[in-house]
Design a protein around this motif. Structure first.
Motif, short mmCIF file in Angstrom:
data_model
loop_
_atom_site.label_atom_id
_atom_site.label_comp_id
_atom_site.label_asym_id
_atom_site.label_seq_id
_atom_site.Cartn_x
_atom_site.Cartn_y
_atom_site.Cartn_z
N UNK A 24 56.01 -84.96 -17.35
CA UNK A 24 54.96 -84.45 -16.46
C UNK A 24 54.33 -83.19 -17.06
N UNK A 25 55.15 -82.31 -17.61
CA UNK A 25 54.65 -81.09 -18.25
C UNK A 25 53.74 -81.45 -19.40
N UNK A 26 54.14 -82.39 -20.23
CA UNK A 26 53.32 -82.81 -21.37
C UNK A 26 51.99 -83.38 -20.91
N UNK A 27 52.02 -84.20 -19.86
CA UNK A 27 50.79 -84.80 -19.34
C UNK A 27 49.84 -83.73 -18.80
N UNK A 28 50.39 -82.77 -18.05
CA UNK A 28 49.55 -81.70 -17.49
C UNK A 28 48.92 -80.88 -18.62
N UNK A 61 48.58 -74.11 -12.04
CA UNK A 61 49.60 -73.83 -11.02
C UNK A 61 50.64 -74.94 -10.98
N UNK A 62 50.18 -76.18 -11.10
CA UNK A 62 51.08 -77.34 -11.12
C UNK A 62 52.02 -77.26 -12.33
N UNK A 63 51.48 -76.83 -13.46
CA UNK A 63 52.29 -76.68 -14.67
C UNK A 63 53.40 -75.66 -14.47
N UNK A 65 54.82 -74.87 -11.71
CA UNK A 65 55.80 -75.48 -10.81
C UNK A 65 56.72 -76.42 -11.58
N UNK A 66 56.15 -77.29 -12.40
CA UNK A 66 56.97 -78.24 -13.16
C UNK A 66 57.84 -77.55 -14.21
N UNK A 67 57.35 -76.46 -14.79
CA UNK A 67 58.16 -75.69 -15.73
C UNK A 67 59.36 -75.08 -15.00
N UNK A 68 59.15 -74.62 -13.80
CA UNK A 68 60.25 -74.08 -12.99
C UNK A 68 61.26 -75.17 -12.65
N UNK A 69 60.76 -76.34 -12.25
CA UNK A 69 61.65 -77.46 -11.94
C UNK A 69 62.47 -77.84 -13.18
N UNK A 70 61.82 -77.91 -14.33
CA UNK A 70 62.53 -78.25 -15.57
C UNK A 70 63.61 -77.22 -15.88
N UNK A 71 63.29 -75.94 -15.66
CA UNK A 71 64.28 -74.87 -15.90
C UNK A 71 65.48 -75.05 -14.98
N UNK A 72 65.23 -75.36 -13.71
CA UNK A 72 66.33 -75.56 -12.77
C UNK A 72 67.21 -76.75 -13.17
N UNK A 73 66.57 -77.81 -13.62
CA UNK A 73 67.33 -78.99 -14.06
C UNK A 73 68.19 -78.64 -15.26
N UNK A 74 67.60 -77.94 -16.22
CA UNK A 74 68.32 -77.62 -17.46
C UNK A 74 69.45 -76.61 -17.25
N UNK A 75 69.28 -75.70 -16.30
CA UNK A 75 70.28 -74.66 -16.10
C UNK A 75 71.23 -74.95 -14.93
#
Length: 77
Positions: A24-28, A61-63, A65-75
């Motif tokens: 999703x991050x790559x697409x955005x 803004x969407x980016x 949000x998705x970067x934050x979600x990815x960080x939460x998943x990874x950590x």
């Protein structure tokens, strides 16, 4: 045995979630580059520059949000 299966399942889910978030991050990011190019060109023939700028702003803004979600998943936070 059951605990081991749950751990494997959780690891699999985390990995799939991570892949989805980064896709999703790559697409955005790709979409944002298109918006920037179209803004620089004065529009894309369908959308006004003003609308493209609003789309870009919304996507940025969407980016975040998705970067934050990815960080939460990874950590695992």
């Amino acid at each position: 045995m059951l605990l081991m299966q749950i751990k494997v399942m959780n690891k699999d889910i985390k990995e799939r979630a991570s892949h989805k978030a980064f896709a999703k991050i790559s697409f955005i990011k790709l979409e944002n580059e298109t918006y920037k190019r179209d803004i620089k060109a004065g529009g894309d023939g369908r959308l006004s520059v003003d609308l493209l700028k609003r789309c870009l702003s919304s996507n940025e803004n969407e980016l975040l949000t998705w970067q934050y979600i990815a960080k939460l998943i990874e950590t695992d936070e």
